[in-house]
Enzyme design. Structure first.
Site, mmCIF file in Angstrom:
data_model
loop_
_atom_site.group_PDB
_atom_site.id
_atom_site.type_symbol
_atom_site.label_atom_id
_atom_site.label_comp_id
_atom_site.label_asym_id
_atom_site.label_seq_id
_atom_site.Cartn_x
_atom_site.Cartn_y
_atom_site.Cartn_z
ATOM 1 N N ASP A 1 16.713 -12.062 -3.119
ATOM 2 C CA ASP A 1 18.091 -11.862 -3.522
ATOM 3 C C ASP A 1 18.364 -10.758 -2.986
ATOM 4 O O ASP A 1 19.505 -10.307 -3.041
ATOM 5 C CB ASP A 1 17.918 -12.109 -5.012
ATOM 6 C CG ASP A 1 17.864 -13.336 -5.556
ATOM 7 O OD1 ASP A 1 18.057 -14.552 -4.778
ATOM 8 O OD2 ASP A 1 17.818 -13.642 -6.806
ATOM 9 N N GLU B 1 -6.324 -12.099 6.223
ATOM 10 C CA GLU B 1 -7.155 -10.594 6.451
ATOM 11 C C GLU B 1 -8.515 -10.749 5.775
ATOM 12 O O GLU B 1 -8.968 -9.461 5.393
ATOM 13 C CB GLU B 1 -6.399 -9.866 5.767
ATOM 14 C CG GLU B 1 -5.777 -9.754 4.391
ATOM 15 C CD GLU B 1 -4.608 -8.800 4.047
ATOM 16 O OE1 GLU B 1 -4.777 -7.563 4.639
ATOM 17 O OE2 GLU B 1 -3.676 -9.095 3.348
ATOM 18 N N HIS C 1 0.745 -1.017 -0.008
ATOM 19 C CA HIS C 1 -0.079 0.015 0.083
ATOM 20 C C HIS C 1 0.829 1.275 0.132
ATOM 21 O O HIS C 1 0.242 2.485 0.141
ATOM 22 C CB HIS C 1 -0.816 -0.028 1.216
ATOM 23 C CG HIS C 1 -2.143 -0.927 1.085
ATOM 24 N ND1 HIS C 1 -3.129 -1.005 0.059
ATOM 25 C CD2 HIS C 1 -2.166 -1.938 1.949
ATOM 26 C CE1 HIS C 1 -4.004 -2.145 0.329
ATOM 27 N NE2 HIS C 1 -3.115 -2.576 1.279
ATOM 28 N N ARG D 1 6.839 -6.423 2.803
ATOM 29 C CA ARG D 1 5.815 -6.767 2.650
ATOM 30 C C ARG D 1 5.497 -6.502 0.926
ATOM 31 O O ARG D 1 5.419 -5.457 0.653
ATOM 32 C CB ARG D 1 4.496 -6.404 3.080
ATOM 33 C CG ARG D 1 3.219 -6.846 2.838
ATOM 34 C CD ARG D 1 1.854 -6.465 3.700
ATOM 35 N NE ARG D 1 1.482 -5.202 3.723
ATOM 36 C CZ ARG D 1 0.513 -4.361 4.159
ATOM 37 N NH1 ARG D 1 -0.270 -5.298 4.855
ATOM 38 N NH2 ARG D 1 0.307 -3.370 4.043
ATOM 39 N N ASP E 1 -8.844 -5.150 6.417
ATOM 40 C CA ASP E 1 -9.309 -5.747 5.558
ATOM 41 C C ASP E 1 -10.187 -6.580 5.793
ATOM 42 O O ASP E 1 -11.152 -7.167 5.384
ATOM 43 C CB ASP E 1 -8.254 -6.427 4.645
ATOM 44 C CG ASP E 1 -7.488 -5.652 3.406
ATOM 45 O OD1 ASP E 1 -8.112 -5.366 2.541
ATOM 46 O OD2 ASP E 1 -6.146 -5.230 3.962
#
Length: 260
Positions: free
Chosen positions: A87, A152, A48, A73, A178
């Site tokens: 990576d 969520e 977000h 996230r 959510d």
């Protein structure tokens, strides 16, 4: 030389509480300031917040010099972006919108090298291996990767028992906002029905032996989750913290200098 030690993973595995803050301002300068205040972990948000791979890497580089652990996230739990983030040096991932045990298993596979998983082998190019300076990276990386599933919505909550049975998943994070929207309480994460669902999920996660986590600015809910046994709790968001205090600063200045 093995992969770098992941203090966050080992702390939540032992049941030690880790307090965190969300980073949504997408700037390494803000990340550096935040990393010096004492939070155990900081979440770099790619779902977000206006982050891309390069801005996430810049924040990982800043946080590497501090004691706060970086959690990332991604916008979605796809193997291609998980591979890039690993990576790039992320060791702890929080994957949004996990809805089934099958999806959770795919995520475990995505963070695990073959023959036990499906992570692509490219560590010679990777910051994660210190650009091939960590000779044992390929054989030790998985031990230090922490995988967290974010549940969520109602579909995910219905599948929670099965998700918790997936080996290789270190913890489950409940997303109240959510979940509230999916339950018909959009913008009302503090509704009694939502809180009851969150706390019930926390009890299940803790009982399973996996780490339980949450982001909430509600201090009462923070305390209730901690009492149940939640071990990774985010208590603030840099965006809202900055906006809240900027608004207060503006209002205070006007009251002080324009009042007659």
């Amino acid at each position: 030389m093995p992969a770098p030690h992941n203090p966050f993973k080992h702390a939540i595995t032992k049941g030690e509480v880790q307090l965190g803050c969300w980073l949504g301002l997408a700037d390494p300068y803000i990340a550096e300031i935040s990393a010096g205040v004492g939070f155990d972990w900081l979440l770099i948000d790619g779902e977000h917040a206006p982050n891309d791979l390069r801005s996430i890497v810049a924040q990982l580089q800043v946080l590497a010099a501090r004691d706060s652990h970086a959690v990332v996230r991604p916008p979605i739990g796809e193997s291609w972006i998980i591979k890039q983030l690993l990576d790039a040096g992320a060791q702890t991932l929080l994957i949004p919108m996990v809805e089934s045990a099958e999806q959770a298993q795919e995520l475990v596979d995505a963070v695990t090298y073959p023959p036990h998983g499906a992570r692509g082998v490219g560590s010679a190019l990777a910051r994660a291996s210190d650009f091939a300076a960590i000779g044992d990276y390929l054989t030790t990386a998985r031990d230090e990767i922490c995988l967290l599933a974010q549940v969520e919505n109602q579909k995910g909550m219905a599948a929670l028992d099965d998700i918790l049975k997936v080996d290789g998943l270190d913890g489950v994070f409940i997303g109240p906002s959510d979940l509230a929207a999916d339950m018909g309480f959009i913008g009302q994460a503090g509704a009694a029905e939502v809180k009851a669902a969150v706390l019930g999920a926390m009890e299940k996660i803790v009982a399973s032996g996996k780490a339980a986590g949450i982001l909430t600015l509600d201090q009462g809910l923070q305390q209730e989750c901690r009492e149940i046994g939640a071990t990774f709790i985010a208590t603030e968001i840099d965006v809202t913290l900055f906006a809240r205090n900027m608004r207060k600063a503006s209002n205070d200045a006007r009251q002080n200098l324009q009042s007659e």
